[in-house]
Design an enzyme around this catalytic site. Structure first.
Site, PDB file in Angstrom:
ATOM      1  N   HIS B  76       0.857  -1.192   0.000  1.00  0.00           N
ATOM      2  CA  HIS B  76       0.000   0.000   0.000  1.00  0.00           C
ATOM      3  C   HIS B  76       0.893   1.243   0.000  1.00  0.00           C
ATOM      4  CE1 HIS B  76      -3.878  -2.137   0.644  1.00  0.00           C
ATOM      5  NE2 HIS B  76      -3.040  -3.064   1.055  1.00  0.00           N
ATOM      6  N   TYR B 344       3.527  -5.286   9.459  1.00  0.00           N
ATOM      7  CA  TYR B 344       3.413  -3.826   9.424  1.00  0.00           C
ATOM      8  C   TYR B 344       4.491  -3.199  10.313  1.00  0.00           C
ATOM      9  CZ  TYR B 344      -1.416  -4.011   7.490  1.00  0.00           C
ATOM     10  OH  TYR B 344      -2.539  -4.202   6.725  1.00  0.00           O
TER      11      TYR B 344
END
Lengths: 172, 367
Positions: B76, B344
């Site tokens: 992303h 993440y």
């Protein structure tokens, strides 16, 4: 015979020994585990803060209840190593959780402990500061593990090789 | 008794005493204990088991597949920051004690992005879009969620995610992913083939503002009595759905530019829809949709009123870890949740220390 550590000192010592060793293993397991990462993180944060609180209690206790003197026959070189390693352990017991807390603060993560209970950030949200704190947390973990092993080896040497009262003073 | 005066050390501490065979044997045993702890520590940290799939290896593979893009998210990567407000209507409180569901307003920051690890890739109509949010709740609590505009996730566990990532690696000879590797992956993962069919059957919207964003993973809501309810949540747009254009604009940031223009006119809104799971609904498999007749609770409205380019200390420097949850919301047994949280974190740690270049999406002055 040298006197024993007071009961409170002994309880704090062994409780922290277990917590710190467990935390070091939780820490390395956490950063290499995909499936258990979240469970390990969830215990790493509150136990880290618990160690910080216990370290503060222990430091106060040490000033109130000074440790018994080392055996009079111990050479100066060993006394210096003993004192230095103990203060290094104290320093790391404070530094490691504080750096962990600072690191979460700089990353903008909430310092969530249990339920809705949170600690306030101690650094501003700043990725550059986080980039300094994150590797520092790792370096301190290795330093704490190395100092822990040195301390363990020294304690066992007192117990089985020197056969003096140093180990007994913390166990009996 | 040996002499115990500090000026003349006890003989038991002398080097000669340590070098006696009995002492050396004991020192050896102590050394073995220390060594055993070191080995156990290294094993726990994964240093002795090189084949294990870890968060580091997962993120290394992202870098391998997408090339180096320092300072950007590993996935992303192309995005823009949002700011707004969530107004809760109180209807979520029947399932959860989370303060986010109590009636009232909380500030929200977040990010719109495209899936994939290329921060400069041109927008296209079928690019998977994401909405990541961070709710600043009362008493310092935070709720973060990262959602996508697809109905199900293509893989169900981190190993499959890794396998899919590897199968999408470009062949250096053709510059394209190897079709045989893709076929082999799908053959080994029929759940992915099914999920891809579900995703393809579901039309993409024309833009960011009229897309439905789904959390995809299941969570557990916990009420005051300690009862847990499985849930999947979504942000459903107030803007009317329009299908993806067959002739998209040539502008390589057209999806983002339309979003910026849309929100410059008026805030865009989404309803937070809680889909309530029934016993037996899969919570550990994000490739499977839940039956369409499940109860849906509209818990409140998100208003996004500002879009800003990624910059220091805004959404660029936040990890939208899906396990940053308030009390009252807990992770389900979905194996992707822990893996996302871990991956993440590694992606965030890497980009935090890297030099930054401006994002592809910039917001014109005066907007």
């Amino acid at each position: 015979m040298i006197p024993h550590f007071p009961v409170l000192s002994r309880v704090l010592h062994w409780l922290m020994a277990v917590l710190i060793l467990a935390m070091l293993f939780v820490g390395v397991a956490m950063v290499s585990s995909l499936s258990d990462y979240h469970r390990l993180v969830a215990i790493h944060k509150p136990i880290g803060i618990l160690i910080l609180v216990l370290a503060a209690i222990r430091l106060v206790n040490r000033l109130v209840n000074p440790p018994p003197p080392l055996p009079t026959g111990m050479p100066v070189s060993l006394r210096v190593v003993a004192a230095a390693s103990h203060w290094l352990l104290y320093g790391l017991m404070f530094a490691q959780p504080i750096v962990g807390w600072a690191m979460l603060s700089a990353a903008g993560y909430p310092v969530a402990l249990i339920g809705t209970f949170h600690l306030p950030p101690i650094l501003p949200h700043d990725a550059a500061l986080y980039a300094l704190m994150r590797p520092l947390h790792t370096v301190l973990a290795f330093a704490l593990f190395a100092t822990f092993l040195l301390h363990l080896a020294a304690a066992l040497t007192h117990a089985f090789v020197f056969r003096d009262d140093v180990f007994r003073s913390m166990t009996h | 008794m040996p002499n115990t005066s500090p000026s003349s050390p006890d003989a038991r501490y002398s080097l000669a005493a340590l070098l006696e065979p009995a002492s050396l044997a004991k020192l050896g045993a102590i050394g073995a204990i220390v060594l055993a702890l070191i080995v156990l520590f290294l094993w726990t940290g994964g240093w002795l088991t090189s084949g294990r799939l870890t968060q580091t290896r997962l993120i290394d593979t992202f870098e391998d597949v997408n090339g180096p893009h320092p300072g950007f998210r590993r996935n992303h990567a192309k995005g823009v920051c949002l700011a707004g407000t969530f107004e809760s209507n109180g209807d979520g409180t029947q399932f959860s004690t989370a303060s986010a569901f109590k009636p009232g307003r909380v500030p929200v920051s977040g990010r719109f992005a495209l899936a994939g690890g290329m921060p400069m890739r041109p927008d296209k109509p079928t690019a998977v879009r994401s909405m990541a949010l961070s709710f600043a709740l009362a008493d310092g609590e935070t709720w973060r969620t990262a959602m996508n505009d697809i109905p199900v996730f293509p893989v169900r566990d981190p190993q499959a995610f890794y396998g899919q990532l590897l199968s999408s690696r470009r062949d250096p000879r053709t510059g394209k992913p190897d079709p045989i590797a893709k076929k082999a992956f799908l053959a080994a993962h029929p759940e992915t083939a099914r999920a891809m069919a579900t995703i393809r059957a579901h039309p993409f919207s024309s833009g960011f503002a009229n897309a439905t964003y789904n959390a995809l993973n299941a969570f557990l809501l916990v009420d005051a009595a300690g009862r847990t309810t499985p849930v999947r949540w979504s942000m459903r747009p107030v803007d009317a759905f329009a299908p993806e254009p067959s002739n998209p604009p040539a502008d390589k940031n057209y999806l983002f530019d339309e979003l910026i223009a849309r929100i410059a006119k008026a805030p865009a809104q989404w309803h937070l829809i809680l889909t309530i799971g029934q016993p037996g609904d899969p919570t550990n498999d994000a490739t499977l949709p839940w039956p369409t007749d499940r109860q849906q609770v509209n818990a409140g409205t998100l208003s996004v009123d500002r879009i800003v380019a990624e910059a220091e200390s805004n959404c660029r420097d936040i990890s939208f870890d899906p396990l940053t949850l308030p009390a009252g919301i807990e992770p389900s047994d979905d194996p992707l949740l822990s893996a996302r949280s871990a991956a993440y974190s590694v992606s965030f740690s890497r980009r935090a220390g890297e030099p930054k270049t401006p994002s592809a999406v910039q917001v014109p002055q005066g907007r």
